[in-house]
Scaffold this motif. Structure first.
Motif, short mmCIF file in Angstrom:
data_model
loop_
_atom_site.label_atom_id
_atom_site.label_comp_id
_atom_site.label_asym_id
_atom_site.label_seq_id
_atom_site.Cartn_x
_atom_site.Cartn_y
_atom_site.Cartn_z
N ASP A 44 -6.90 4.55 -1.18
CA ASP A 44 -6.49 5.91 -1.56
C ASP A 44 -5.84 6.69 -0.43
OD1 ASP A 44 -8.74 6.20 -0.06
OD2 ASP A 44 -9.84 7.44 -1.49
N SER A 45 -5.48 6.00 0.69
CA SER A 45 -4.82 6.76 1.76
C SER A 45 -3.36 7.06 1.39
CB SER A 45 -4.88 6.01 3.09
OG SER A 45 -4.11 4.84 3.02
N CYS A 46 -2.82 6.38 0.36
CA CYS A 46 -1.44 6.69 -0.08
C CYS A 46 -1.47 7.40 -1.44
CB CYS A 46 -0.58 5.43 -0.12
SG CYS A 46 -1.14 4.20 -1.31
N LEU A 47 -2.61 7.99 -1.81
CA LEU A 47 -2.72 8.69 -3.09
C LEU A 47 -3.01 10.17 -2.87
CD1 LEU A 47 -4.93 6.15 -5.13
CD2 LEU A 47 -2.44 6.25 -4.95
N GLU A 75 16.83 5.72 8.13
CA GLU A 75 16.08 6.67 7.32
C GLU A 75 14.70 6.08 6.99
OE1 GLU A 75 19.82 8.98 5.18
OE2 GLU A 75 18.59 7.64 3.96
N ALA A 76 13.82 6.99 6.57
CA ALA A 76 12.40 6.65 6.41
C ALA A 76 12.11 5.53 5.42
CB ALA A 76 11.65 7.90 5.95
N GLY A 77 12.93 5.44 4.35
CA GLY A 77 12.59 4.51 3.28
C GLY A 77 13.16 3.11 3.46
N PHE A 102 7.61 -5.89 2.66
CA PHE A 102 7.93 -4.87 1.65
C PHE A 102 7.20 -3.57 1.96
CE2 PHE A 102 8.44 -8.93 -0.85
CZ PHE A 102 9.81 -8.99 -0.64
N VAL A 103 7.37 -3.09 3.17
CA VAL A 103 6.80 -1.79 3.56
C VAL A 103 7.91 -1.01 4.25
CG1 VAL A 103 4.57 -2.93 3.97
CG2 VAL A 103 5.96 -2.33 5.91
N THR A 104 7.84 0.32 4.16
CA THR A 104 8.90 1.13 4.77
C THR A 104 8.62 1.35 6.25
OG1 THR A 104 7.75 3.21 4.34
CG2 THR A 104 9.24 2.41 2.61
N GLY A 107 6.18 4.19 6.59
CA GLY A 107 4.82 3.74 6.27
C GLY A 107 4.21 2.94 7.41
N ALA A 108 5.07 2.14 8.08
CA ALA A 108 4.59 1.34 9.21
C ALA A 108 4.17 2.24 10.38
CB ALA A 108 5.67 0.36 9.65
N ILE A 109 4.88 3.35 10.54
CA ILE A 109 4.51 4.29 11.61
C ILE A 109 3.22 5.03 11.22
CG2 ILE A 109 5.20 6.40 12.85
CD1 ILE A 109 8.14 5.44 12.52
N VAL A 113 0.92 0.04 11.94
CA VAL A 113 0.52 -1.30 11.50
C VAL A 113 0.52 -2.31 12.65
CG1 VAL A 113 1.33 -0.88 9.15
CG2 VAL A 113 2.88 -1.94 10.80
N HIS A 114 -0.25 -3.34 12.49
CA HIS A 114 -0.35 -4.40 13.50
C HIS A 114 0.02 -5.73 12.85
CE1 HIS A 114 -4.15 -4.04 11.37
NE2 HIS A 114 -4.10 -5.36 11.36
N GLY A 115 0.23 -6.74 13.68
CA GLY A 115 0.58 -8.05 13.14
C GLY A 115 -0.07 -9.15 13.95
N PRO A 294 3.68 -15.22 4.02
CA PRO A 294 3.37 -16.20 2.96
C PRO A 294 3.07 -15.53 1.63
CG PRO A 294 1.58 -16.08 4.58
CD PRO A 294 2.73 -15.30 5.14
N LEU A 295 2.48 -14.33 1.67
CA LEU A 295 2.08 -13.68 0.41
C LEU A 295 3.27 -13.08 -0.33
CD1 LEU A 295 -1.19 -11.95 1.58
CD2 LEU A 295 -1.01 -13.74 -0.14
N ASP A 296 4.32 -12.74 0.42
CA ASP A 296 5.47 -12.10 -0.23
C ASP A 296 6.19 -13.06 -1.20
OD1 ASP A 296 5.07 -9.71 1.01
OD2 ASP A 296 6.64 -9.96 2.51
N LEU A 395 -13.33 0.83 10.23
CA LEU A 395 -12.61 0.27 9.08
C LEU A 395 -11.18 0.79 9.12
CD1 LEU A 395 -15.02 0.50 6.00
CD2 LEU A 395 -15.00 -1.10 7.88
N TYR A 396 -10.27 0.04 8.48
CA TYR A 396 -8.84 0.38 8.52
C TYR A 396 -8.51 1.31 7.35
CZ TYR A 396 -3.80 -0.74 9.14
OH TYR A 396 -2.46 -0.68 9.37
N PRO A 397 -8.11 2.57 7.61
CA PRO A 397 -7.80 3.48 6.51
C PRO A 397 -6.76 2.95 5.54
CG PRO A 397 -7.99 4.73 8.53
CD PRO A 397 -8.07 3.26 8.91
N ALA A 398 -5.78 2.16 6.04
CA ALA A 398 -4.71 1.65 5.16
C ALA A 398 -5.27 0.75 4.07
CB ALA A 398 -3.69 0.88 5.97
N LYS A 399 -6.46 0.22 4.28
CA LYS A 399 -7.04 -0.71 3.32
C LYS A 399 -8.24 -0.12 2.62
CE LYS A 399 -4.27 -4.00 4.95
NZ LYS A 399 -4.67 -5.15 5.70
#
Ligand code: FAD
Length: 437
Positions: A44-47, A75-77, A102-104, A107-109, A113-115, A294-296, A395-399
């Motif tokens: 719900d961090s993007c809601l 641009e942002a998107g 598939f993230v903007t 959104g990454a900022i 995000v980490h990898g 792999p998931l994409d 915990l990671y807010p994005a998840k």
């Protein structure tokens, strides 16, 4: 406009209103809103159920690209997939990438995000040079390490709460090939994982692990340790070579009423997947696309969890507590018979993230999906919270879709500083939940 689901986990399932920001010149709403990218955050961090989601979908233009320095402004998107398509043929690559392209960029900022290269490159925000932050009072702030620094650091990992990022400039990293030299090592238990993680951090830019969450006893934590480096010889970087990927994509065409992920299918899949690699060590060269994403290749794979959706549990525990806490977490998950096919374990490095509220920090990081099965799932996750809390983890807010205000505030003590810099018209369901307790 109403749409069925706005976050990747489809839990919690709350109606949302989506509005597109037409252009960089459009004024921001004067009522409750939340900036929105591609909705690849799980919970719900993007809601924002009380207002609107202000989408950057119309902001898709590149503004400038210098192939000599690898500095890219957009641009942002713009998505990470768009960026790769533009820059790889010029010998540049994303400095940090999450497990989906598939993230903007905004959104990454906002989630910093980490990898797979956290141990060598830290998180996305460490490679952001500047961005413009639009506030709903009409101010447009140019933010960098020398201008409006307070907003710069608060917006990296700031969960979209400090304003709407309209454009951003990042520093790319040079490559000479699209290929990755990969080693996949089948290891037997958690002790072996920690030895491999330590040994690999020096000489491999990328590391991550697929783990069998159903294994117990002396097999606890077993999995496949993946490590890789960009191929160093110069190779074909043309758009033609790039267009070989993505390969044919598959889509999960509809959401089944019930989850296809259950105790039995998870156990069977995990055992077969673990056994799939016969040799202890496999070495191969792979295109970057299947290595990073792999998931994409299966669009909308989130639908396999059925209409009730799923939760990802992603936590990090500090290095000193990592071995004991991971053992306890994995034992609790294996005993519960829950979990999924997708379990990722990684040790994070100690280069500090720049964001005030960044999740990334040194330690061991575990991510695992759980189909939502009501109280049973929530009770299990609360037990995992206790382990993370005692270990001083986060915990990671994005998840996240359910952590308590108490756990959030312990793990992110700077949250009040962010609250002071928050745009008065911006909030999220997540923020309401974790700051009101
Ligand atoms: C398959 C998969 C794998 C993933 N792997 C990883 C991983 O390895 N590492 C990792 O860190 N994450 C990972 N993620 C999570 C994902 O990278 C993040 O949630 C990312 O932030 C989503 O970006 P988005 O564009 O979809 O943004 P959204 O989910 O729509 O929004 C994310 C945040 O960004 C804010 N935001 C969006 N646009 C703007 C804007 N213009 N201005 C200000 N704020 C804005 C929103 O308010 C929200 O707080 C993964 C997700 C998926 C689906």
């Amino acid at each position: 406009m109403m749409r069925q689901s706005f976050s990747w986990g489809n839990y919690p399932h709350k109606p949302q209103r989506l509005q597109k920001l037409a252009s960089l010149d459009t004024d921001l709403p004067q009522h409750s809103f939340l900036p929105y990218g591609m909705g690849r955050s799980y919970g719900d961090s993007c809601l924002n159920s009380e207002g609107v989601l202000l989408s950057s979908a119309a902001l898709k233009r590149f503004i400038s690209f210098d192939p000599a320095s690898g500095i890219l402004k957009m641009e942002a998107g713009v998505s990470l997939a768009d960026i790769l398509a533009l820059v790889v043929p010029h010998g540049w690559f994303l400095p940090v990438s999450p497990g989906s392209k598939f993230v903007t960029v905004a959104g990454a900022i906002a989630n910093d995000v980490h990898g797979k290269n956290h141990h060598s490159a830290a998180s996305f925000g460490n490679h952001v040079l500047q961005f413009e932050l639009c506030r709903s009072d009409g101010r447009r702030l140019l933010c960098s390490e020398s201008e409006n620094t307070e907003f710069f650091y608060a917006t990296i990992g700031g969960l979209g709460l400090t304003g709407f990022i309209s454009w951003a400039e990042i520093q790319l990293k040079p490559i000479t090939s699209m290929m990755i030299d990969v080693e996949s090592i089948k290891y037997r238990n958690l002790d072996e994982f920690f030895v491999l993680a330590k040994e690999s951090a020096e000489s491999f830019e990328y590391t991550a692990v697929w783990l069998d969450a159903s294994a117990k006893g002396s097999d606890l934590g077993r999995g496949h340790f993946l490590r890789g480096n960009h191929v160093e010889e110069t190779n074909d970087l043309s758009s033609k070579a790039l267009s070989v990927f993505p390969q044919k994509r598959h889509t999960v065409p509809f959401t089944p009423p019930l989850s296809l992920v259950n105790g039995l299918s998870v156990k069977l899949f995990n055992q077969l997947y673990y056994a799939r690699q016969r040799a202890i060590k496999k070495q191969f060269t792979q295109h970057f696309d299947p290595f990073f994403y792999p998931l994409d290749s299966i669009l909308q794979w989130n639908r396999i969890y059925g209409r009730a959706g799923f939760l990802q549990y992603q936590c990090i525990v500090p290095t000193a507590q990592a071995e004991a806490a991971m053992r306890e977490l994995l034992q609790t998950i294996a005993d519960s018979g829950s979990g999924s096919f997708l379990v990722v374990l990684k040790t994070m490095g100690d280069i500090a993230s720049k964001g005030l509220l960044s999740f990334s920090r040194p330690g061991a990081n575990l991510a695992i999906d759980f189909p939502f099965q009501g109280k049973k799932t929530l009770t299990l996750l609360s037990r995992l919270d206790q382990i993370v809390k005692s270990a001083g983890g986060a915990l990671y807010p994005a998840k996240d879709a359910r952590m308590s205000a108490e756990l959030f505030q312990q793990a992110y003590p700077q949250w009040q500083q962010l609250e002071q810099l928050r745009d008065a018209n911006i909030t999220s369901d997540f923020w309401q939940r974790v700051t009101k307790g």
